[in-house]
Design a protein around this motif. Structure first.
Motif, PDB file in Angstrom:
ATOM      1  N   CYS A  36       0.835  -1.211   0.000  1.00  0.00           N
ATOM      2  CA  CYS A  36       0.000   0.000   0.000  1.00  0.00           C
ATOM      3  C   CYS A  36       0.866   1.257   0.000  1.00  0.00           C
ATOM      4  N   GLN A  37       1.944   1.254   0.766  1.00  0.00           N
ATOM      5  CA  GLN A  37       2.840   2.413   0.793  1.00  0.00           C
ATOM      6  C   GLN A  37       3.501   2.628  -0.566  1.00  0.00           C
ATOM      7  N   ALA A  38       3.958   1.550  -1.178  1.00  0.00           N
ATOM      8  CA  ALA A  38       4.612   1.660  -2.485  1.00  0.00           C
ATOM      9  C   ALA A  38       3.626   2.160  -3.540  1.00  0.00           C
ATOM     10  N   TYR A  39       2.429   1.598  -3.554  1.00  0.00           N
ATOM     11  CA  TYR A  39       1.428   2.023  -4.543  1.00  0.00           C
ATOM     12  C   TYR A  39       0.969   3.458  -4.293  1.00  0.00           C
ATOM     13  N   ARG A  40       0.896   3.862  -3.033  1.00  0.00           N
ATOM     14  CA  ARG A  40       0.513   5.244  -2.728  1.00  0.00           C
ATOM     15  C   ARG A  40       1.570   6.220  -3.256  1.00  0.00           C
ATOM     16  N   ARG A  41       2.859   5.892  -3.071  1.00  0.00           N
ATOM     17  CA  ARG A  41       3.933   6.740  -3.593  1.00  0.00           C
ATOM     18  C   ARG A  41       3.838   6.854  -5.123  1.00  0.00           C
ATOM     19  N   ARG A  42       3.567   5.741  -5.769  1.00  0.00           N
ATOM     20  CA  ARG A  42       3.462   5.735  -7.231  1.00  0.00           C
ATOM     21  C   ARG A  42       2.233   6.512  -7.695  1.00  0.00           C
ATOM     22  N   ARG A  43       1.114   6.316  -7.008  1.00  0.00           N
ATOM     23  CA  ARG A  43      -0.098   7.063  -7.341  1.00  0.00           C
ATOM     24  C   ARG A  43       0.143   8.561  -7.179  1.00  0.00           C
ATOM     25  N   ASP A  44       0.760   8.940  -6.069  1.00  0.00           N
ATOM     26  CA  ASP A  44       1.036  10.353  -5.821  1.00  0.00           C
ATOM     27  C   ASP A  44       1.977  10.927  -6.876  1.00  0.00           C
ATOM     28  N   ALA A  45       2.961  10.133  -7.299  1.00  0.00           N
ATOM     29  CA  ALA A  45       3.870  10.581  -8.356  1.00  0.00           C
ATOM     30  C   ALA A  45       3.096  10.822  -9.647  1.00  0.00           C
ATOM     31  N   LEU A  46       2.134   9.959  -9.946  1.00  0.00           N
ATOM     32  CA  LEU A  46       1.307  10.128 -11.144  1.00  0.00           C
ATOM     33  C   LEU A  46       0.497  11.417 -11.070  1.00  0.00           C
ATOM     34  N   VAL A  47      -0.174  11.619  -9.956  1.00  0.00           N
ATOM     35  CA  VAL A  47      -1.023  12.801  -9.789  1.00  0.00           C
ATOM     36  C   VAL A  47      -0.186  14.083  -9.876  1.00  0.00           C
ATOM     37  N   GLN A  48       0.960  14.094  -9.219  1.00  0.00           N
ATOM     38  CA  GLN A  48       1.816  15.280  -9.244  1.00  0.00           C
ATOM     39  C   GLN A  48       2.371  15.552 -10.636  1.00  0.00           C
ATOM     40  N   ALA A  49       2.788  14.495 -11.330  1.00  0.00           N
ATOM     41  CA  ALA A  49       3.336  14.665 -12.680  1.00  0.00           C
ATOM     42  C   ALA A  49       2.268  15.176 -13.641  1.00  0.00           C
ATOM     43  N   ILE A  50       1.048  14.682 -13.500  1.00  0.00           N
ATOM     44  CA  ILE A  50      -0.045  15.162 -14.348  1.00  0.00           C
ATOM     45  C   ILE A  50      -0.250  16.661 -14.130  1.00  0.00           C
ATOM     46  N   GLY A  51      -0.203  17.094 -12.874  1.00  0.00           N
ATOM     47  CA  GLY A  51      -0.340  18.513 -12.574  1.00  0.00           C
ATOM     48  C   GLY A  51       0.787  19.355 -13.145  1.00  0.00           C
ATOM     49  N   ARG A  52       1.984  18.780 -13.221  1.00  0.00           N
ATOM     50  CA  ARG A  52       3.149  19.525 -13.717  1.00  0.00           C
ATOM     51  C   ARG A  52       3.256  19.546 -15.237  1.00  0.00           C
ATOM     52  N   TYR A  53       2.954  18.430 -15.897  1.00  0.00           N
ATOM     53  CA  TYR A  53       3.308  18.280 -17.309  1.00  0.00           C
ATOM     54  C   TYR A  53       2.144  18.221 -18.291  1.00  0.00           C
ATOM     55  N   LEU A  54       0.923  18.093 -17.806  1.00  0.00           N
ATOM     56  CA  LEU A  54      -0.207  18.004 -18.730  1.00  0.00           C
ATOM     57  C   LEU A  54      -1.026  19.289 -18.681  1.00  0.00           C
ATOM     58  N   PRO A  55      -1.722  19.595 -19.764  1.00  0.00           N
ATOM     59  CA  PRO A  55      -2.533  20.816 -19.787  1.00  0.00           C
ATOM     60  C   PRO A  55      -3.608  20.798 -18.706  1.00  0.00           C
ATOM     61  N   ALA A  56      -3.996  21.975 -18.269  1.00  0.00           N
ATOM     62  CA  ALA A  56      -5.017  22.091 -17.225  1.00  0.00           C
ATOM     63  C   ALA A  56      -6.373  21.580 -17.689  1.00  0.00           C
ATOM     64  N   THR A  57      -6.563  21.432 -18.994  1.00  0.00           N
ATOM     65  CA  THR A  57      -7.833  20.926 -19.528  1.00  0.00           C
ATOM     66  C   THR A  57      -7.977  19.417 -19.358  1.00  0.00           C
ATOM     67  N   VAL A  58      -6.891  18.756 -18.948  1.00  0.00           N
ATOM     68  CA  VAL A  58      -6.912  17.318 -18.685  1.00  0.00           C
ATOM     69  C   VAL A  58      -7.225  17.134 -17.205  1.00  0.00           C
ATOM     70  N   HIS A  59      -8.074  16.162 -16.892  1.00  0.00           N
ATOM     71  CA  HIS A  59      -8.520  15.978 -15.503  1.00  0.00           C
ATOM     72  C   HIS A  59      -8.312  14.532 -15.060  1.00  0.00           C
ATOM     73  N   MET A  60      -7.904  14.376 -13.798  1.00  0.00           N
ATOM     74  CA  MET A  60      -7.850  13.054 -13.190  1.00  0.00           C
ATOM     75  C   MET A  60      -8.232  13.177 -11.721  1.00  0.00           C
ATOM     76  N   THR A  61      -9.177  12.375 -11.301  1.00  0.00           N
ATOM     77  CA  THR A  61      -9.523  12.290  -9.891  1.00  0.00           C
ATOM     78  C   THR A  61      -8.511  11.349  -9.239  1.00  0.00           C
ATOM     79  N   THR A  62      -7.976  11.713  -8.099  1.00  0.00           N
ATOM     80  CA  THR A  62      -6.995  10.877  -7.415  1.00  0.00           C
ATOM     81  C   THR A  62      -7.631   9.549  -7.026  1.00  0.00           C
ATOM     82  N   PRO A  63      -7.071   8.438  -7.524  1.00  0.00           N
ATOM     83  CA  PRO A  63      -7.627   7.130  -7.173  1.00  0.00           C
ATOM     84  C   PRO A  63      -7.496   6.856  -5.673  1.00  0.00           C
TER      85      PRO A  63
END
Length: 135
Positions: A36-63
């Motif tokens: 759970c800790q490993a997957y949470r770190r990976r999930r958080d990395a995904l969410v943060q990277a999406i916020g940094r590198y993808l346009p604001a018009t793209v949306h993802m709800t944090t799983p």
């Protein structure tokens, strides 16, 4: 049961005993906590990277669980049309059309697996996906 009998007739009692010991001494719970800790770190990395590198018009709800994130593109974009551009950047994803009974409903969705990659690989992958989106 028919298919199982092709390979064996019963589960080994040695394996059953080993699994029972693994579970009862707390090793399984420790494994679940680490996972759970490993997957949470990976999930958080995904969410943060999406916020940094993808346009604001793209949306993802944090799983809140699972091993995938669902990225929603703006309605005029298509995951199916994006796929070859992403592949050219070295990124693979599953377009939402594979998961909707009416495939057209899945066009603006991208399923991203965060379970099988490190946080660093996830960040690099989202950077590449961002380049593909800009094309």
């Amino acid at each position: 049961m028919l298919f199982r009998s092709v390979n064996d007739l019963a589960t080994s009692t040695l394996i059953q005993r080993a699994l029972e010991l693994y579970v009862t001494v707390g090793r399984y719970q420790a494994h679940i906590r680490r996972s759970c800790q490993a997957y949470r770190r990976r999930r958080d990395a995904l969410v943060q990277a999406i916020g940094r590198y993808l346009p604001a018009t793209v949306h993802m709800t944090t799983p809140q669980g699972g091993l995938f994130g669902w990225l929603q593109l703006p309605p005029e974009w298509s995951a199916t049309r994006l796929q070859p551009y992403a592949a050219a950047e070295g990124v693979e994803f599953a377009p939402g059309t594979r998961f909707f009974p009416n495939q057209a409903d899945g066009e603006p969705f991208v399923r991203l697996n965060f379970a099988s990659r490190t946080p660093e690989e996830i960040e690099e992958g989202i950077q590449r996906l961002g380049r593909a989106l800009r094309q």
